[in-house]
Every structure is written in structure tokens, then in C-alpha cells.
Design an enzyme around this catalytic site. Structure first.
Site: not given
Ligand code: GLN
Length: 491
Positions: A81, A156, A180
Site C-alpha cells: 500500500k 482505504s 482499512s
Molecule cells: N474508513 C475509515 C476512515 O475513513 C478507516 C480508514 C482506515 O482504516 N485507514 O477513517
């Protein structure tokens, strides 16, 4: 169904072939690169492909293996990532502000993989600074879910999930701050593991919310997750919050089964807002667990309802502080102004996207002198209540089960106008980050539209061996076939 190619196999299967001398890392890597050539134009999982480097590393891995060196990750092609720093390779965080940033160092997770002979296929697309649940917040455009190209891969870490689902990588690293890794794994029909907070070093994980950030894995099997975790876990002098745990062989007890295990079904996770197809698939898997000899009961996490609200104060607060470093002086983009204050304002205005700005404003407000106690302080208290909920639940149960996400993959564009609807994607994953406990998402089947459903298992702090054992047993029983529709259409 056409025969599976090397790039469709698990790392465990490929490792056996490598050890037997049936294939080389060079051949596996070429298979992945061919798949990337076939589907990447439609999936868009990668921001920076590193094919030339991959070929070079594969050659070296083959030489090392010939010399008798055989780590389970050696020669296996991986994707990483783009919020994880890679030395000499552009690392953007999905943001314009770091569009041309080339780190002078490796994050610890990748440093360990690369030292063990891993092969890097490229850096994967993600929501900007890991803020999002659909990958649509990337400054470089969305990723398309290989199961249905009109839908999101989740976020994400959407690029890593899609790459593993489509055979564009054998496995991948992602990060999980509120879901994410697990949520995109669920939406793409792969296995996503978020380890205990601190088990994998955060050094070189470009910070979003430091008290919640974890490095996690995307794989096509639970056994692969155990192997990849073992390769990246362990104390790191560069991260004071990394745990001083002797790295164990996480795959060692994986065949132990679930007989006698006490499994708690989280009551709150089957309420309103959960798609019927998701409920049905997860319920069916719970029935299997009972038939396999587990002792299944209902369990409540009474404060889980407040987890989302607490998270959206704590995460933006930490982000507002962490992202202050992007000031046009130290990293990446600079837009000139009449003086340094105008330069900073212009740089941040041009460099950050709308979701990142929304969170910086929210976090700055929540931390401001007059509101600190009312918002941030209150959210921290809720966090403590959630930790206690887990402690109470784990007094009665070994592992908890719930859906990973209330819905399967949704259409690109469907939730972009409504941040709250987007935030709800993570209602079931966020509590584990607030409590620091490990959790894994495995595919439990398909919904009525033919899209994958994810089932989440959660275990106490550092109980990864137990978590992986339960997940592996259930995975064998479900026997999900990772075969996105896109791959059928290729043939
Ligand atoms: N979707 C969550 C957010 O927008 C979690 C994102 C993540 O785990 N990086 O913060």
C-alpha cells in the site's frame, strides 16, 4: 473453468512448488506481471508498478534459494500500500501533496520482507492518507473491484485488496486504522488480517491516527496470512509502541480446529442497516461453526454503538496533528506565496483533497482549548468503555464473530456525496482498532448479486494463534473459491 495460473495460487502452494524446484520465482513473477498487463487497465490497483525491480528481485531470490536459503516469503511477489514508505520508490499516500515524494528509507514491514527475499510488484492505490472506505478519496482516481468493475473495492487499502483478488499480486500489505484492511478484504473476497496494535512496527507507516494505525495483510488464505504476519511482526527499536513479543510461528497451531472453542456472535452486528444477504451468509457460517463442534452463543458489546462517534473524534484529532508536517518546507509539494504563511496555506489548499481537509478541521476543532474535554476527552472515555466491553466478552468467549461490513461492494459514486453513509461502512471494524485487539475478515460466500461477503472474527490482544486457528477451520469448511468474474471474462 480455465486452469489457475501461478499468479492465482496461494503463497503456501507456491512455496511448496519453489521448494520442490518445480517453478522459479522468475516464473511466478512473470505470471503476475502478465496478469497485471491483462487486467490493470480496468482494475487500476497500482499507483507505481515496479516490474523491473520485481524481475531483478525474483532473480536474486532464485539465486538465494539455489544456495539453500528458503524463507517462506522468499521469491513470492507482493504488493505494498502506498502509505508504507519504500526507499527510492515514490510513496504518495494517494495524495497530491506527496505526489513526487521518494522516501530515503524503508518502512520496517517492507524492510523485513525484502531482507527475506520478497519481490515487490508495486505500490498500490489507496484513499488519501488512508482516509476512506471506498478508495474514491485517492487523488489519482478510483480502483475497480474485480468482482464487478462498476463497484468499489472498499478502502482505504482498496488497491492491495483488488490486486490480490485479481491475481495482480500473490499477497499484499495494507494498513488498518478503522477497518482499512478488513473492509476491502471483505468487499474483494480475500482474507484481511489486522493484528494486535503494536505487533507490527509502524515505522515508515505514514501516520494517520497513531494510536489506531496498524499494518495488516491481504492474502488468499488464512495460512498465508499467518506466514506473512510472521515475516513482518516483532519488536522494532524504531517504533517505541511495537511490542516486545517473540515472533512465533503463527501457522503452527493453525490446524487445531474449533472443537470446544467458545464463539460469541455479536448481537449488535445483525441489526438495522445490514444487508439481508450479508446476514444470511454470516449466519450460515455461524451454523457451520456449531456443527464443527464450537460452543456458539450470543454476546453483546453494549458500547459498540458509540464506537463510530468516538473514532470520528479521535482519528481526526490525531490526523490534524500528524498532517501538520506537510507545510511545503519538509516534504513534497510547495506552492509559493508572498510570505511563508501564505506559502503554507496555498500548499495545503492545493495538496490536500476534501476528505483530508474535512478531517483536519474536525480534529483541530475537537482539540481546541474550549472543546477538548467535551469532544476529545469524552471520546477517550468511550474508548475505555469499549475496551471493557471486549474484556467482558472475552471472559465468556474465545473468539467473537460478526459481519465485517454491513454491505457488500457498492457502486462507484454511490456514497461520495454523503460522508456519514461512507463512515458507516466501518461500524463493525472500528471497535477492534479502538481496543487494539486483533481481527480478521474471511470470505463467507456470495450475496444474491454474486458479490463476496466478509465475516469478521475478533480475539483478545495477542491471541493471533487462536484467531488464525478459528479462521482457518472455518475457511476450510466454507471452501470459498476466489474467482472474480473479471477473471472468467478474460478467457
Ligand atoms: N474508513 C475509515 C476512515 O475513513 C478507516 C480508514 C482506515 O482504516 N485507514 O477513517
Amino acid at each position: 473453468m480455465a486452469a489457475r495460473e501461478l499468479c492465482d495460487l496461494t503463497a503456501t502452494e507456491l512455496g511448496a512448488k519453489l521448494r520442490a524446484g518445480d517453478v522459479s520465482s522468475a516464473e511466478i513473477t512473470e505470471s503476475c506481471l502478465r496478469r497485471i498487463g491483462d487486467v490493470e487497465e480496468r482494475v487500476k490497483a497500482y499507483l507505481t508498478p515496479t516490474g523491473d525491480l520485481a524481475r531483478e528481485q525474483a532473480g536474486r531470490a532464485d539465486e538465494r534459494r539455489a544456495g539453500g536459503d528458503a524463507s517462506p516469503v522468499a521469491g513470492i511477489p507482493a504488493a505494498v500500500k502506498d502509505v508504507l514508505a519504500t526507499k527510492g520508490i515514490r510513496t504518495t499516500c494517494g495524495s497530491k501533496i506527496l505526489e513526487s515524494y521518494v522516501p530515503p528509507y524503508d518502512c520496517t514491514a517492507w524492510a523485513r520482507l525484502s531482507a527475506a527475499g520478497s519481490v515487490l510488484l508495486g505500490k498500490t492505490n489507496c484513499d488519501e492518507f488512508a482516509m476512506g472506505s471506498s478508495n474514491e478519496n485517492s487523488a489519482f482516481g478510483p480502483v475497480h473491484n474485480p468482482w464487478n468493475l462498476d463497484t468499489v473495492p472498499g478502502g482505504s487499502s482498496g488497491g492491495s485488496a483488488a490486486a490480490v483478488a485479481a491475481g495482480e499480486a500473490v499477497w499484499a500489505l495494507g494498513t488498518d486504522t478503522g477497518g482499512s484492511v478488513r473492509q476491502p478484504a471483505a468487499l474483494c473476497g480475500v482474507v484481511g488480517l489486522k493484528p494486535t496494535y503494536g505487533l507490527v512496527s509502524r515505522y515508515g507507516l505514514i501516520a494517520f491516527a497513531s494510536s489506531l494505525d496498524t499494518v495488516g495483510t491481504f492474502t488468499r488464505s488464512v495460512r498465508d496470512a499467518a506466514k506473512l504476519l510472521a515475516a513482518v511482526a516483532g519488536k522494532d527499536p524504531m517504533d517505541a509502541t511495537s511490542l516486545d513479543q517473540t515472533v512465533r510461528d503463527y501457522a503452527a497451531d493453525i490446524d487445531g480446529g474449533v472443537t470446544g472453542l467458545r464463539i460469541g456472535v455479536v448481537t449488535e452486528a445483525f441489526g438495522e442497516g445490514v444487508q439481508p444477504g450479508v446476514k444470511a451468509s454470516v449466519r450460515a457460517a455461524v451454523d457451520r461453526l456449531a456443527n464443527m463442534g464450537a460452543r456458539v452463543g450470543e454476546v453483546s458489546l453494549p458500547h459498540a454503538d458509540y464506537a463510530l462517534s468516538a473514532y470520528y473524534l479521535i482519528a481526526p484529532s490525531e490526523a490534524s496533528s500528524n498532517l501538520a508536517r506537510y507545510d511545503g518546507v519538509r516534504y513534497g509539494l510547495r506552492v509559493d506565496g508572498r510570505d511563508s504563511v501564505e506559502m503554507m496555506a496555498r500548499t495545503r489548499d492545493a495538496g490536500f483533497g476534501p476528505e483530508v481537509k474535512r478531517r483536519i478541521m474536525l480534529g483541530t476543532y475537537a482539540l481546541s482549548a474550549g472543546y477538548y474535554e467535551a469532544y476529545y476527552g469524552q471520546a477517550q472515555k468511550v474508548r475505555t468503555l469499549i475496551i471493557r466491553d471486549y474484556e467482558a466478552a472475552f471472559a465468556d468467549f474465545d473468539v467473537l464473530v460478526s459481519p465485517t461490513s454491513p454491505t457488500t461492494a457498492f457502486r462507484i459514486g454511490e456514497r461520495t456525496g454523503d460522508p456519514l453513509a461512507m463512515y458507516l461502512s466501518d461500524v463493525f471494524t472500528i471497535p477492534a482498532n479502538l481496543a487494539g485487539v486483533p481481527a480478521i475478515s474471511i470470505p463467507s460466500g456470495l450475496d444474491e448479486a454474486g458479490l463476496p461477503v466478509g465475516l469478521q472474527l475478533t480475539a483478545p490482544v495477542l491471541a493471533e494463534p487462536l484467531l488464525l486457528r478459528a479462521a482457518h477451520a472455518l475457511e476450510q469448511e466454507i471452501a470459498f473459491v476466489t474467482r472474480p468474474r473479471l477473471l472468467e471474462a478474460l478467457r
